[in-house]
Enzyme design. Sequence first.
Site, PDB file in Angstrom:
ATOM      1  N   ARG A  73       0.633  -1.223   0.585  1.00  0.00           N
ATOM      2  CA  ARG A  73      -0.248   0.245  -0.345  1.00  0.00           C
ATOM      3  C   ARG A  73       1.130   1.299   0.298  1.00  0.00           C
ATOM      4  O   ARG A  73       1.827   1.553   0.697  1.00  0.00           O
ATOM      5  CB  ARG A  73      -1.144   0.048   1.420  1.00  0.00           C
ATOM      6  CG  ARG A  73      -1.610   1.001   1.245  1.00  0.00           C
ATOM      7  CD  ARG A  73      -2.680   0.937   2.060  1.00  0.00           C
ATOM      8  NE  ARG A  73      -3.296   2.478   2.938  1.00  0.00           N
ATOM      9  CZ  ARG A  73      -3.302   3.259   3.350  1.00  0.00           C
ATOM     10  NH1 ARG A  73      -2.210   2.874   4.096  1.00  0.00           N
ATOM     11  NH2 ARG A  73      -4.549   4.488   3.504  1.00  0.00           N
ATOM     12  N   HIS A 117      -2.260  11.171   0.300  1.00  0.00           N
ATOM     13  CA  HIS A 117      -2.223  10.735   2.423  1.00  0.00           C
ATOM     14  C   HIS A 117      -1.133  12.463   2.442  1.00  0.00           C
ATOM     15  O   HIS A 117      -0.477  12.063   2.639  1.00  0.00           O
ATOM     16  CB  HIS A 117      -0.817   9.474   1.834  1.00  0.00           C
ATOM     17  CG  HIS A 117      -0.838   8.908   3.230  1.00  0.00           C
ATOM     18  ND1 HIS A 117      -0.962   7.796   3.568  1.00  0.00           N
ATOM     19  CD2 HIS A 117      -0.585   9.637   4.262  1.00  0.00           C
ATOM     20  CE1 HIS A 117      -0.575   7.673   5.088  1.00  0.00           C
ATOM     21  NE2 HIS A 117      -0.071   8.443   5.824  1.00  0.00           N
ATOM     22  N   GLU A 162      -6.454   8.575   6.536  1.00  0.00           N
ATOM     23  CA  GLU A 162      -7.856   9.370   7.930  1.00  0.00           C
ATOM     24  C   GLU A 162      -7.624  11.054   7.327  1.00  0.00           C
ATOM     25  O   GLU A 162      -6.779  11.443   8.272  1.00  0.00           O
ATOM     26  CB  GLU A 162      -5.771   9.533   8.402  1.00  0.00           C
ATOM     27  CG  GLU A 162      -5.774   8.378   8.791  1.00  0.00           C
ATOM     28  CD  GLU A 162      -4.177   7.814   9.829  1.00  0.00           C
ATOM     29  OE1 GLU A 162      -3.702   8.757  10.034  1.00  0.00           O
ATOM     30  OE2 GLU A 162      -3.722   6.743  10.119  1.00  0.00           O
ATOM     31  N   ASN A 290      -7.236   2.186   9.740  1.00  0.00           N
ATOM     32  CA  ASN A 290      -5.893   2.103  10.929  1.00  0.00           C
ATOM     33  C   ASN A 290      -5.775   1.845  11.770  1.00  0.00           C
ATOM     34  O   ASN A 290      -7.202   2.546  12.932  1.00  0.00           O
ATOM     35  CB  ASN A 290      -5.111   3.405  10.102  1.00  0.00           C
ATOM     36  CG  ASN A 290      -4.913   3.895   8.340  1.00  0.00           C
ATOM     37  OD1 ASN A 290      -5.178   2.568   7.803  1.00  0.00           O
ATOM     38  ND2 ASN A 290      -4.442   4.869   7.680  1.00  0.00           N
ATOM     39  N   TYR A 292      -3.745   2.257  16.101  1.00  0.00           N
ATOM     40  CA  TYR A 292      -2.303   2.262  17.064  1.00  0.00           C
ATOM     41  C   TYR A 292      -2.999   1.889  18.326  1.00  0.00           C
ATOM     42  O   TYR A 292      -2.103   1.438  19.033  1.00  0.00           O
ATOM     43  CB  TYR A 292      -1.534   3.169  16.502  1.00  0.00           C
ATOM     44  CG  TYR A 292      -1.022   3.190  15.122  1.00  0.00           C
ATOM     45  CD1 TYR A 292      -0.284   2.889  15.377  1.00  0.00           C
ATOM     46  CD2 TYR A 292      -2.521   4.380  14.106  1.00  0.00           C
ATOM     47  CE1 TYR A 292       0.655   2.981  13.207  1.00  0.00           C
ATOM     48  CE2 TYR A 292      -1.797   3.711  12.962  1.00  0.00           C
ATOM     49  CZ  TYR A 292      -0.132   3.108  11.937  1.00  0.00           C
ATOM     50  OH  TYR A 292      -0.053   3.355  11.473  1.00  0.00           O
ATOM     51  N   GLU A 365      -3.564  -0.423   8.429  1.00  0.00           N
ATOM     52  CA  GLU A 365      -2.173   0.417   9.345  1.00  0.00           C
ATOM     53  C   GLU A 365      -1.733  -0.010  10.581  1.00  0.00           C
ATOM     54  O   GLU A 365      -3.440   0.020  10.849  1.00  0.00           O
ATOM     55  CB  GLU A 365      -2.063   2.585   9.041  1.00  0.00           C
ATOM     56  CG  GLU A 365      -1.209   2.728   7.747  1.00  0.00           C
ATOM     57  CD  GLU A 365      -1.111   4.326   8.056  1.00  0.00           C
ATOM     58  OE1 GLU A 365      -1.389   4.528   9.386  1.00  0.00           O
ATOM     59  OE2 GLU A 365      -1.978   4.796   6.895  1.00  0.00           O
TER      60      GLU A 365
HETATM   61  O1  IFM Z   1       3.249   7.521   9.938  1.00  0.00           O
HETATM   62  C1  IFM Z   1       1.874   8.098  10.018  1.00  0.00           C
HETATM   63  C2  IFM Z   1       0.995   7.760   8.448  1.00  0.00           C
HETATM   64  O2  IFM Z   1       1.347   8.608   7.445  1.00  0.00           O
HETATM   65  C3  IFM Z   1      -0.051   7.973   9.166  1.00  0.00           C
HETATM   66  N1  IFM Z   1      -1.084   6.655  10.212  1.00  0.00           N
HETATM   67  C4  IFM Z   1       0.127   6.689  11.750  1.00  0.00           C
HETATM   68  C5  IFM Z   1       1.007   6.614  11.176  1.00  0.00           C
HETATM   69  C6  IFM Z   1       2.182   6.855  12.446  1.00  0.00           C
HETATM   70  O3  IFM Z   1       1.688   7.883  12.875  1.00  0.00           O
END
Ligand code: IFM
Length: 463
Positions: A73, A117, A162, A290, A292, A365
Amino acid sequence: MFPTGFVWGAATSAYQIEGALTADGRGRSIWDTFCSQDGRIVGGDNAETAIDHYNRYRDDVKLMADLGLTAYRFSVSWPRIQPDGSGAYNAKGLDFYKRLVDELLSYGIDPWLTLYHWDLPQALEEAGGWPSRDTSKRFADFAATVHAELGDRVRHWSTVNEPWCSAFLGYASGEHAPGRREPAAALRAAHHLNLAHGLAVQAMRAQNADSQIGGCVNVYPVTPATGSEADQDAARRIDGLQNRFFLDALLKGAYPEDVLADLSHLSDMEFIQDGDLATIAAPLDMLLINYYSRFTVSGAPGGAASAAAAPTDSGSPWIGSEHVGFVNGGRPVTSMGWEVDGSGLYEMLRRIADEYPRVPLYISENGAAYDDLIGEDGTVHDPERVSYIDAHLRICHSAIESGIPLQGYFAWSLMDNFEWAWGYGKRFGLVYVDYETQARTMKSSALWYADTIRHGGLLSRAQ
Ligand code: IFM
């Protein structure tokens, strides 16, 4: 073991890796301008060279093949392809992505292309940026052209990466380019990013019904710090702005009423025009998620400071809910200060599958930054990253077992790269990059991920 056909990927974005900001007719982006301003990026870093992927893409694709990735990706840089964001296209910019895609295909790696992006052409920011409705239309034209040029060889397309970050870090907190701190403008930007997504989906669908098209959101489960009314209200507000404002729009064709009420002091919402939400909710072939971390929030007056504070002087991205505090939930953290919580991934997948059924899901992500060091023997040992990805893949596996339509996973990131306002200090890569020499070294997480892919599933639990 994961199902046959599960997509094993890794992700990057153009601005974070390409460098070559003035090569072959590329135009200027908002991030070029932002990086040139004092105090915006930790250590005054910039992305002029980044990790030189523009010149080293063949070696980087070879690395992906060595890892055994089935998909990659990446994003295209709008100003590289259309320097001013409207008008003439730059054939040399498009050619770069054609060469990259051909290289991927020659190794049997499926290209997953993200159209935006965060690197908006500077000329469009000067014309108003995302708070201006016209930017959505410019984006749809751009999407149509890229799709017409690359649709013969790229099957998987996503629109805006995002949108929360582009809108609220770019226009409310000012932590990201263009660095504006205008809450009302940020709200308009959020709507226009959603509209840009919908218009781009329409434009691409009209060209080729076979393309697989999705939107991409960054989601966080939000937990109230206590059962108090104030903390529960804080959790509702942050969940509303972070998750529901985007998920409901894309998948239900409506903005959540409570979020609009929270923001009514900022705007009469006249910028949401008839038909916009139907456009935004155009049917999707997939949703890119995405993930985290989890947020724990407090609404108490004088609530705790953000657990994941911005690296530079900035305002709050939480428009209308600036009073909310982000509390440390007591979990281990990555070098970003982000709490590690795989259970939050399950929670969000379950919720999305239940509330917005029938959309195939992908983790587009997931990953972690740690302070990696290269040893004297030339290896990079990153057991925390192995354990982070292992834990999240186990969650993905349970999700599939419980009937959630999750079909693939992309690690963030393939290689260490330019982490926006944090500069080069935060390393998310499976592959270590020496920023002096540009040498690439697979970390132990890369070798572990390659084994996992080869096996088609997780071996014994990572230590
Ligand atoms: O590096 C970023 C990415 O560009 C978008 N999502 C989160 C990642 C980590 O912060």
